[in-house]
Design an enzyme around this catalytic site. Structure first.
Site, PDB file in Angstrom:
ATOM      1  N   GLU A 237      11.059 -25.169  19.250  1.00 39.23           N
ATOM      2  CA  GLU A 237      11.064 -26.548  18.759  1.00 39.23           C
ATOM      3  C   GLU A 237       9.959 -26.846  17.736  1.00 39.23           C
ATOM      4  O   GLU A 237       9.713 -27.992  17.401  1.00 39.23           O
ATOM      5  CB  GLU A 237      10.995 -27.533  19.929  1.00 39.23           C
ATOM      6  CG  GLU A 237      12.214 -27.423  20.841  1.00 39.23           C
ATOM      7  CD  GLU A 237      12.106 -28.273  22.093  1.00 39.23           C
ATOM      8  OE1 GLU A 237      10.969 -28.608  22.503  1.00 39.23           O
ATOM      9  OE2 GLU A 237      13.155 -28.589  22.680  1.00 39.23           O
TER      10      GLU A 237
ATOM     11  N   GLU B 133      19.878 -25.898  23.008  1.00 43.49           N
ATOM     12  CA  GLU B 133      19.554 -26.257  24.392  1.00 43.49           C
ATOM     13  C   GLU B 133      20.428 -27.426  24.823  1.00 43.49           C
ATOM     14  O   GLU B 133      20.279 -28.537  24.316  1.00 43.49           O
ATOM     15  CB  GLU B 133      18.081 -26.663  24.540  1.00 43.49           C
ATOM     16  CG  GLU B 133      17.073 -25.559  24.280  1.00 43.49           C
ATOM     17  CD  GLU B 133      15.644 -26.038  24.506  1.00 43.49           C
ATOM     18  OE1 GLU B 133      15.467 -27.147  25.074  1.00 43.49           O
ATOM     19  OE2 GLU B 133      14.715 -25.309  24.117  1.00 43.49           O
TER      20      GLU B 133
END
Length: 878
Positions: free
Chosen positions: A483, A549
């Site tokens: 991320e 995700e």
């Protein structure tokens, strides 16, 4: 004449053996280690590493392992995976680093003959070490870095009598971090080049010693003057290939580093043999240097290709790279590899990257992986089991999350074996490395953005890790971090220097939810959500085109829960309004994600056992729905999806297809069903019936059969039609919305969606349970009992065939869990692999389920069957 001939033959044989016998031996130092805390050790490394120094009062140590593993194995601490035990163990943040600073020592027998070199290799130590052998210090400067392999030439340190002692002082990470409940605690754990999860995350409590120790393997290796290291295998597969039939040639490129430990130049030949062909390259190696040497390209004729799971076989090759001088092998290095090429392109329709293998695009059905065990108790056997579970779920990719580690070679060996592509993150995360404002963090975003403190150590470790795993065909993608990218200079080193130089054949994503991977048209982080979702959302609400995700719940059944929840905590979790916590402390401690009101349609749970049983229905539905919903929009909305997450390295109560103890729950079988390569499915929103073909082959003349069953087991054939599908596609066949709505209104419905081939064999068998018009499973709550007839017989040394049949006069026998037990303990034996589980049988139906357990001969096995409306029964094995 006979004697002369025999002598000649003997001499010739000895010369032949000498020519092809390597000087190399390699073995692991994994037994008879001892350790002692530095606080209780008065001697220094020079003294401890002498064989005369007594280790009698030292504790037996686990190597590979961590300090905490050793303490646990010696019963010095309670099991931190059970109940609230982790709270009883002292945290390094409170004790200080010295508390978990330990000496490790190991006696070993070794000597070096003339022209032999002896090497000591550490594949992973956390975090910094001083190394001594036989009263001398081996490393002049402290060796630091969790991910950095280190090899030392220890020839000159060995005793003439071959009796030696190794002593290693292991210090914890420099910054231990405050485990204050944030993701990665206060974030300072990321100042090190090490795992970030050890300070706690939303799926794990802190690891008290921060995984201090000799956590990975230790090797002794013997060579001649030349040490063959870090071989590099590249395979080039041009064109668009199919798994079956003859193959056009592929190109094999081989190189290796050759370290010359001699004080003089050495000339010789580097070579390997493949398919009966010897490939050679002469080389002169300068004294005391390491040189990379490339061999001539080899054209492989009709190669056996490696394919991802579901698309073809996982064929592999092995070569032995040798360095030979005057007919003598100074060293050799075996290498296994698969012949395949990874390609990526931008799909302008989905606005996301798509992955191809050997020219064929692959729809990604993946899972996020943390690590096998949070205390780094890693083993080849456990890796094999876990990756096999992912293969059995019909997944084709695993992403290794950036807050963890570079996985071990044994992990990649299992992925090669079972056909799982891998995305390997480097070691940063948005939480610790400054993506967001976070009140739980000690330092501001600007400071955290520059973590870790030692950028040179990070890039040096990255370079070494690339060399360690680059030959595995399963490794498909490198990723800068979770991320967030690493800091600018590290990102530049990875992207523009390290990877082009040392690999150059794989896609590099700058971070896990980058726009390079998937156009983020929705804003936000580009991934998630992570909890219970209405099944309709998977089908109808478009998310990121390649979602890195997305996930749901994952609580195990009652048997699983009772393994780590004490008796007093075996309760129904009651949610605390306005928080993510529940009233019971152990459920909160183990990171439970609430099921909300999703169990109520099945009837309010009466106890924990009933809660866990009903949770399995939700588990199955959630993950089947997730995989079906994404597959329904294959190549239209999506090029892939990766579930967050498919396994837990700790006894967490979320995001797992099997528990820490390797016991699968309904999530695994729901995922497996929804991910079938050839799959017929029902859209619960539109009432559509669709077929997904995740193969490279068109499917002609398949029979689609749709049958409804009421709660009494009465059937109605809704349609039966021949159809077809194109390769790698999704096809809408028809809609049954109105018809199914009418049938479900009163008390719900069972819906069987099947595909059959021309032999009338079922090739996809999908069984839904649908709620009534009020959204309740009122029919299920009142369904009659449906006992099963069952028998089992052993069909191989490790496999049982279980035959189950539902009587024609019964109603549906619904959602049956099959378990292999040890009759002496009445406990499940783990890991057991089931060809299917949580199965339902319609009246008159018979199914055969295979159960596989490696140590079947060592137990008195029996099988337990229990279902929603099926009386529990156990049966012996014939």
């Amino acid at each position: 004449m006979k004697k002369i001939n025999l002598s000649f033959i003997l001499i010739a044989t000895l010369l032949f053996i000498n020519q092809f016998t390597t000087a190399q031996t390699k073995y692991e130092l994994n037994t008879d280690w001892y350790c002692n805390p530095i606080k209780k050790t008065t001697a220094d490394g020079f003294e401890i590493s002498k064989t005369s120094y007594s280790l009698k009062k030292w504790m037996p140590a686990t190597v590979p392992g961590t300090v905490l593993t050793t303490l646990l194995n010696n019963k010095e601490v309670p099991d931190p995976f059970y109940g609230m035990n982790n709270e009883k163990i002292k945290d390094i943040y409170e004790t200080g680093r010295e508390y978990y600073t330990y000496w490790f020592s190991k006696d070993f027998t070794e000597t070096a003959k003339k022209d032999e070199q002896v090497w000591l290799t550490f594949r992973g130590i956390n975090y910094s070490v001083d190394i001594f052998i036989n009263g001398a210090k081996v490393n002049k400067e402290r060796y630091k870095g969790m991910y950095l392999r280190k090899t030392f030439n220890i020839t000159k340190f060995l005793n003439a009598n071959s009796k030696n002692r190794l002593a290693v002082l292991v210090h914890p990470v420099d910054e231990v971090g405050n485990p204050n409940g944030g993701q990665g605690g206060d974030g300072t754990i990321a100042k090190n080049v090490s795992s970030q999860y050890v300070a706690g995350w939303d799926w794990i409590q802190p690891i008290r010693d921060r995984n201090t120790g000799i956590w990975d393997k230790v090797f002794i290796e013997k060579t001649g003057a030349i040490n063959v290291k870090n071989p590099h295998i590249i395979t080039l597969v041009d064109g668009v290939r199919l798994p079956e039939g003859p193959q056009q040639p592929a190109t094999l490129k081989v190189s290796a580093e050759l370290e010359n430990s001699a004080a003089t130049d050495v000339s010789g030949t580097i070579q390997y043999t493949l398919d009966g062909t010897l490939v050679t390259q002469k080389a002169t190696l300068k004294a005391l240097t390491t040189t990379e040497v490339s061999l001539p390209d080899f054209i492989m004729k009709n190669p056996k290709l490696w394919w991802p799971n579901g698309y073809g076989k996982q064929d592999s090759y092995a070569i032995d790279i040798k360095f030979i001088v005057d007919g003598k092998i100074l060293d050799s290095e075996p290498v296994h590899f698969g012949v395949r090429e990874i390609q990526t392109t931008w799909n302008t329709h989905t606005q996301s990257r798509q992955i191809a293998v050997n020219g064929q695009k692959i729809f990604i059905k993946g899972g996020n992986w943390i690590m096998s065990d949070a205390m780094l108790r890693l083993s080849k056997e456990r890796y094999d089991t876990e990756i096999r579970f992912h293969r059995d779920m019909n997944l084709n990719l695993l992403r290794i999350w950036g807050g963890s580690l570079t996985e071990r070679p044994e992990f990649y060996e299992a992925c090669d074996k079972y056909g799982l592509l891998v995305i390997q993150d480097f070691w940063v995360s948005g939480d610790c490395n400054g993506r967001w404002v976070d009140p739980m963090k000690k330092e501001d975003q600007w400071t955290r953005r520059n973590y870790p403190d030692d950028h040179q150590l990070f890039t040096e470790s990255a370079e070494d890790m690339v060399k360690m795993i680059r030959n595995y065909p399963s490794l498909a993608i490198w990723c800068g971090g979770n991320e967030i990218t690493p800091s600018a200079d590290i990102l530049h080193s990875l992207k523009d220097e390290i990877l082009p130089k040392l690999d150059g054949t794989r896609w590099f994503i700058d971070y896990s939810n980058s726009d390079e991977m998937s156009f983020n048209f929705k804003g936000g982080n580009g991934d998630g959500p992570y909890g219970i979702q209405d099944i309709a959302t998977f089908w109808e609400e478009r998310t990121w085109p390649f979602n890195s995700e997305i996930g749901s719940v994952g609580t195990g059944d009652a048997v699983s829960l009772k393994r780590f929840l004490p008796k007093k905590n075996q309760v129904i979790p009651q949610e605390m309004k306005g928080t993510e916590k529940v009233e019971d402390e152990a459920w909160t401690y183990h990171k439970y994600i609430a099921y909300g009101n999703t169990l109520k349609p099945y009837g309010t749970p009466t106890d924990m056992d009933d809660f866990a049983t009903k949770a399995q229905l939700v588990n199955y539905d959630q993950y089947r729905g997730l995989m079906e919903g994404f597959s329904a929009h294959m190549w239209d909305w999506y090029t892939g999806t990766i579930i967050w997450k498919t396994q837990n390295p700790w006894t967490a109560l979320r995001g797992q297809m099997y528990d820490y103890y390797l016991d699968p729950n309904a999530c695994l079988y729901g995922t497996r069903k929804g991910s079938e390569p050839l799959h017929a499915m029902y859209n619960p929103v539109k009432g559509d019936i669709m077929i997904v073909n995740n193969t490279f082959v068109p499917q002609h003349d398949v029979m689609l059969r749709i049958t409804s069953y009421d709660m009494k087991g009465n059937s109605q054939l809704l349609t039966q039609v021949f159809t077809y599908t194109e390769p790698s596609s999704t096809r809408l066949i028809l809609s049954l919305k109105d018809k199914i709505a009418a049938l479900t209104a009163k008390e719900g419905l069972f819906l069987s969606v099947q595909l059959l081939n021309l032999k009338q064999e079922i090739i996809s068998d999908n069984f839904y349970w649908l709620a009534d018009e009020k959204g309740n499973y009122s029919g299920l709550q009142n369904i009659a009992s449906a006992p099963l007839q069952a028998s089992a017989k052993k069909i191989s040394t490790n496999t049982i065939a279980l035959t189950v049949k539902n009587n024609e006069k019964n109603t549906i026998s619904f959602f049956n869990r099959i378990s292999l037990l040890d009759a002496k303990t009445s406990e499940r034996v783990l890991p057991t692999f089931y060809s299917d589980n949580y199965i339902s049988l319609v009246p008159g139906e018979e199914k055969i389920i295979e159960l596989e357990y490696e140590n079947l001969n060592n137990i008195d096995a029996e099988i337990e069957i229990s279902g929603w409306n099926t009386p529990i029964q156990t049966l012996k094995i014939k």
